[in-house]
Design a protein around this motif. Structure first.
Motif, PDB file in Angstrom:
ATOM      1  N   UNK A  72      -2.076  -5.594 -23.750  1.00 35.04           N
ATOM      2  CA  UNK A  72      -3.198  -6.176 -23.023  1.00 35.04           C
ATOM      3  C   UNK A  72      -3.670  -7.464 -23.710  1.00 35.04           C
ATOM      4  N   UNK A  73      -3.847  -7.414 -25.015  1.00 35.20           N
ATOM      5  CA  UNK A  73      -4.322  -8.601 -25.743  1.00 35.20           C
ATOM      6  C   UNK A  73      -3.324  -9.741 -25.683  1.00 35.20           C
ATOM      7  N   UNK A  74      -2.039  -9.412 -25.803  1.00 38.37           N
ATOM      8  CA  UNK A  74      -1.005 -10.452 -25.706  1.00 38.37           C
ATOM      9  C   UNK A  74      -1.042 -11.090 -24.310  1.00 38.37           C
ATOM     10  N   UNK A  75      -1.166 -10.265 -23.279  1.00 39.17           N
ATOM     11  CA  UNK A  75      -1.200 -10.767 -21.909  1.00 39.17           C
ATOM     12  C   UNK A  75      -2.438 -11.648 -21.710  1.00 39.17           C
ATOM     13  N   UNK A  76      -3.561 -11.181 -22.246  1.00 41.60           N
ATOM     14  CA  UNK A  76      -4.818 -11.921 -22.127  1.00 41.60           C
ATOM     15  C   UNK A  76      -4.686 -13.287 -22.804  1.00 41.60           C
ATOM     16  N   UNK A  77      -3.970 -13.326 -23.923  1.00 39.26           N
ATOM     17  CA  UNK A  77      -3.809 -14.610 -24.628  1.00 39.26           C
ATOM     18  C   UNK A  77      -3.051 -15.616 -23.755  1.00 39.26           C
ATOM     19  N   UNK A  78      -2.115 -15.131 -22.938  1.00 38.09           N
ATOM     20  CA  UNK A  78      -1.405 -16.087 -22.067  1.00 38.09           C
ATOM     21  C   UNK A  78      -2.333 -16.595 -20.972  1.00 38.09           C
ATOM     22  N   UNK A  79      -3.258 -15.730 -20.531  1.00 35.76           N
ATOM     23  CA  UNK A  79      -4.201 -16.172 -19.495  1.00 35.76           C
ATOM     24  C   UNK A  79      -5.180 -17.191 -20.056  1.00 35.76           C
ATOM     25  N   UNK A  80      -5.499 -17.077 -21.352  1.00 36.16           N
ATOM     26  CA  UNK A  80      -6.442 -18.006 -21.960  1.00 36.16           C
ATOM     27  C   UNK A  80      -5.779 -19.312 -22.388  1.00 36.16           C
ATOM     28  N   UNK A  81      -4.461 -19.423 -22.223  1.00 36.09           N
ATOM     29  CA  UNK A  81      -3.852 -20.724 -22.473  1.00 36.09           C
ATOM     30  C   UNK A  81      -2.754 -20.744 -23.510  1.00 36.09           C
ATOM     31  N   UNK A  82      -2.522 -19.635 -24.223  1.00 32.84           N
ATOM     32  CA  UNK A  82      -1.422 -19.586 -25.177  1.00 32.84           C
ATOM     33  C   UNK A  82      -0.153 -19.228 -24.404  1.00 32.84           C
ATOM     34  N   UNK A  83       0.697 -20.204 -24.175  1.00 30.75           N
ATOM     35  CA  UNK A  83       1.877 -20.033 -23.310  1.00 30.75           C
ATOM     36  C   UNK A  83       1.429 -19.750 -21.890  1.00 30.75           C
ATOM     37  N   UNK A  84       0.623 -20.641 -21.380  1.00 27.26           N
ATOM     38  CA  UNK A  84       0.053 -20.454 -20.057  1.00 27.26           C
ATOM     39  C   UNK A  84       1.153 -20.426 -18.996  1.00 27.26           C
ATOM     40  N   UNK A  85       1.162 -19.379 -18.170  1.00 23.90           N
ATOM     41  CA  UNK A  85       2.077 -19.360 -17.030  1.00 23.90           C
ATOM     42  C   UNK A  85       1.367 -18.631 -15.918  1.00 23.90           C
ATOM     43  N   UNK A  86       0.527 -19.354 -15.202  1.00 22.34           N
ATOM     44  CA  UNK A  86      -0.419 -18.739 -14.272  1.00 22.34           C
ATOM     45  C   UNK A  86       0.244 -17.674 -13.402  1.00 22.34           C
ATOM     46  N   UNK A  87      -0.229 -16.448 -13.556  1.00 22.37           N
ATOM     47  CA  UNK A  87       0.412 -15.312 -12.883  1.00 22.37           C
ATOM     48  C   UNK A  87      -0.405 -14.820 -11.699  1.00 22.37           C
ATOM     49  N   UNK A  88       0.278 -14.563 -10.589  1.00 25.07           N
ATOM     50  CA  UNK A  88      -0.313 -13.830  -9.479  1.00 25.07           C
ATOM     51  C   UNK A  88       0.303 -12.441  -9.496  1.00 25.07           C
ATOM     52  N   UNK A  89      -0.488 -11.436  -9.141  1.00 27.70           N
ATOM     53  CA  UNK A  89       0.110 -10.108  -8.970  1.00 27.70           C
ATOM     54  C   UNK A  89       0.743 -10.099  -7.579  1.00 27.70           C
ATOM     55  N   UNK A  90       2.042 -10.375  -7.550  1.00 24.68           N
ATOM     56  CA  UNK A  90       2.770 -10.365  -6.288  1.00 24.68           C
ATOM     57  C   UNK A  90       2.671  -8.991  -5.667  1.00 24.68           C
ATOM     58  N   UNK A  91       2.798  -7.981  -6.537  1.00 25.50           N
ATOM     59  CA  UNK A  91       2.712  -6.616  -6.038  1.00 25.50           C
ATOM     60  C   UNK A  91       2.438  -5.648  -7.177  1.00 25.50           C
ATOM     61  N   UNK A  92       1.609  -4.664  -6.847  1.00 24.67           N
ATOM     62  CA  UNK A  92       1.367  -3.565  -7.775  1.00 24.67           C
ATOM     63  C   UNK A  92       1.551  -2.294  -6.966  1.00 24.67           C
TER      64      UNK A  92
END
Lengths: 137, 374
Positions: free
Chosen positions: B205-225
Motif C-alpha cells: 500500500x505504501x509503495x503504491x501510494x508513493x507512486x501516486x504522490x509522484x515517485x515514479x508517477x504513472x497515473x493509474x485508473x482502475x480499469x476493473x476491479x
C-alpha cells in the motif's frame, strides 16, 4: 469430480450413506493432505505466475469388484475424500445411475442454488444510472 | 568474561502457560470458535490466507485464534504449516474472465457490459461506529434481484480491440517459484507478481501510494476491479485429464495507465495487474500500481530512482515474515555477540586513551621545542 471437490463438509457422505451400506474397498493410496500451487496469468491473459497454494485432500481406492476410484477434494477433509473416491468408483459400476440420482444430482442442485443466491444478491447491488436533466437551451 | 550457559526451560514453560491463559482471556466471556472467526472476521482470514500464501479459511481462522489476532504472527503460523505439506502439483492458470463475480466495478467505463456491481463493500458507508452491532440482533436478508445471464468480459478487452492498450498475449511457460528457489535479480514479471501477491499489505500500500504522490508517477485508473469465485483445475496424471479440485475467491485489479510512448513502444495505455486470495481489494489495487511501476524497464521508461521502481528494494523488503524474522531476532539472547562488542569497545577506548596521553606528552615536547626555537 468438480462437484465432489467442492461439496460442503460431510455432505457427500451424508448422501452416499443415505442409500445404504458402503461397499468394501482396499486403499491404493490412503487419504493424504497436501497442497496445490494455484496459478494466475499476468494481466489475466498473459504468462502464468504462481499465485499461492491451496490445501487439497486426495485418495485412491479399489472396490472388491475391481473398480478404482479417485477422490480429490478442497481443504483438509479425509472423510470427504474417501466418500468422493467411493462415489467415483461406484459411478463405474452398474449402480452408476442410482448413485448419480442419489449423490451427484442433489450436489449439483445445491451448488446451483448457492450460486444463484450469491448472483441474485450481487445483481441487487448493480448500479442503475439515470441521466440528470441538463439545462440545454 | 561470559561463560556459555543453558537454562530457562522452566521460565519458558511458565511463560507459554501464561500466554495460553491470557489468550483465553476472562473465562466468564464465551470462547471464540474457529467457525466464528472464519465467518465473522472474514477480512482478517483473507489477509492471513493471502500473505500466508495458502488458501484454507479454517486454518487461517485457527492461526488468528492462536496468534490472539496478531495477523503477522498468524501468517507466520500458516507459512510454517504450509512447509509441512507435500505438493501434489500446480493448477492450470485460473480463468478470471469466468469468475462468478460478487463485485465488479470499472472506474473507466460507466456502461461496461455486465454492469457496475458493488457487492458487499465498505464503500459509501459513512464510517460511523454502528452501536447496533454491540447489541445482539438478527440481520435482515440481503435483497435479491434476477441475475442477468451473460458474460462479464474484462474491461481491458475493449481497449485491446482498438489497439489502445498493450496486449497480454497468452503463453504457456513454467513460472519460477519463490517457495522453491530463492529470489534472484533481475526478477521477471511472473516472479514479481508472486512476490507481491504474498507481500505485506501495508508495505505494498505504501509503495503504491508513493507512486501516486509522484515517485515514479504513472497515473493509474482502475480499469476493473472484480471479486468472486473461480474454479481451480489441475491435470491429474492418474486420470489423464484435468479436473476441478476446488473453488477459491480472488480479487483481481487491472489498472490502465497513461503512457506517452518510449523508444520501443507507441503511445498507448499500459497495464498493471493485481491478483490476491480472498476479498482483498486494497491489496489488489496496491499490487497493480506497484506492478506497473516495476515494469519501467520492459516499457523503455527512465529509471527515476523512485523506491517503487527498484525491484531489488521492493521485493527484498515486501515479505513481512522475512522482515519480522530478522527484526525480532535481535531481542533474543545475543550475550556472546555483545560480550565481543563490549571487549572491542573497551579495547578501542584503551587505545584511544593511550594515543591521547602519548599525544599529550608529544604535544608538550613539541611545545617545549617551539619555545626553544623562539
Amino acid at each position: 469430480m468438480g462437484l465432489l471437490a467442492k461439496a460442503p463438509e460431510g455432505r457427500i457422505a451424508e448422501l452416499l450413506d443415505a442409500r445404504g451400506d458402503r461397499p468394501g474397498h482396499d486403499w491404493l493410496r490412503a487419504p493424504e493432505i497436501g497442497s496445490v500451487m494455484v496459478r494466475g496469468r499476468t494481466g489475466g491473459t498473459g504468462a502464468p505466475f504462481n499465485l499461492g497454494e491451496m490445501t487439497v485432500t486426495r485418495c485412491t481406492l479399489k472396490l472388491a469388484s475391481g473398480e478404482v476410484g479417485h477422490g480429490y477434494v478442497q481443504g483438509r477433509r479425509k472423510a470427504c475424500a474417501t466418500a468422493a473416491a467411493l462415489v467415483d468408483a461406484l459411478m463405474q459400476t452398474e449402480c452408476a445411475d442410482a448413485i448419480r440420482r442419489a449423490v451427484l444430482v442433489p450436489l449439483d442442485e445445491e451448488q446451483a442454488a448457492r450460486r444463484a443466491t450469491r448472483a441474485s444478491k450481487a445483481a441487487a447491488t448493480k448500479v442503475d444510472f439515470f441521466t440528470m436533466v441538463r439545462g440545454e437551451d | 568474561m561470559y561463560v556459555a550457559v543453558k537454562g530457562g526451560e522452566q521460565a519458558i514453560g511458565n511463560a507459554h502457560a501464561w500466554l495460553a491463559e491470557e489468550r483465553r482471556g476472562d473465562p466468564a466471556v464465551a470462547e471464540l470458535g474457529i467457525a466464528q472467526i472464519r465467518e465473522q472476521l472474514a477480512q482478517a482470514v483473507n489477509r492471513v490466507m493471502a500473505e500466508g500464501s495458502l488458501y484454507d479459511p479454517d486454518l487461517a481462522a485457527l492461526a488468528i485464534k492462536q496468534a490472539r489476532g496478531d495477523l503477522i504472527e498468524a501468517i507466520f503460523l500458516l507459512r510454517a504449516y504450509r512447509t509441512t505439506l507435500p505438493r501434489f502439483g500446480a493448477s492450470r492458470p485460473v480463468d478470471t474472465a469466468d469468475m462468478a463475480c460478487d463485485r465488479r466495478i470499472s472506474a473507466t467505463f460507466k456502461d461496461v457490459p455486465g454492469g457496475q456491481v458493488l457487492g458487499p463493500t465498505f464503500d459509501y458507508t459513512h464510517r460511523l461506529l454502528d452501536f447496533k452491532l454491540a447489541a445482539e440482533g438478527e440481520v435482515p436478508p440481503a435483497p435479491e434481484r434476477d441475475p442477468a445471464t451473460g458474460p462479464v468480459p474484462h474491461v481491458t478487452g475493449f481497449l485491446n480491440r482498438e489497439g489502445l492498450i498493450e496486449e497480454e498475449p497468452g503463453v504457456d511457460t513454467i513460472p519460477p517459484d519463490l517457495t522453491r528457489e530463492p529470489l534472484e535479480m533481475p526478477a521477471g514479471r511472473p516472479l514479481r507478481l508472486q512476490s507481491l501477491s504474498r507481500a505485506d499489505e501495508g508495505f505494498v500500500l505504501s509503495m503504491a501510494y508513493s507512486t501516486q504522490r509522484g515517485y515514479a508517477r504513472n497515473h493509474a485508473f482502475v480499469g476493473e476491479l472484480r471479486i468472486g469465485a473461480v474454479a481451480v483445475e489441475m491435470d491429474v496424471p492418474e486420470l489423464g485429464f484435468a479436473i476441478e479440485i476446488g473453488e477459491i475467491t480472488l480479487t483481481e485489479c487491472e489498472t490502465v495507465n497513461q503512457f506517452t510512448g518510449s523508444k520501443s513502444e507507441p503511445p498507448q495505455f499500459t497495464r498493471g495487474y493485481g491478483l490476491v486470495f480472498g476479498q482483498t481489494e486494497r491489496k489488489a489495487i496496491s499490487m497493480a500500481l506497484v506492478d506497473r511501476a516495476l515494469r519501467w524497464e520492459e516499457l523503455g521508461e527512465d529509471f527515476e530512482g523512485a523506491p517503487a521502481q527498484d525491484a531489488e528494494f521492493v521485493l527484498s523488503h515486501a515479505d513481512n515474515i522475512q522482515a519480522t524474522g530478522f527484526l525480532e531476532h535481535i531481542k533474543l539472547p545475543h550475550y556472546v555477540d555483545f560480550q565481543a562488542e563490549l571487549e572491542l569497545v573497551r579495547k578501542l577506548r584503551r587505545e584511544a586513551e593511550e594515543v591521547r596521553s602519548s599525544a599529550l606528552m608529544g604535544g608538550l615536547a613539541s611545545h617545549d621545542g617551539q619555545e626553544a626555537a623562539e
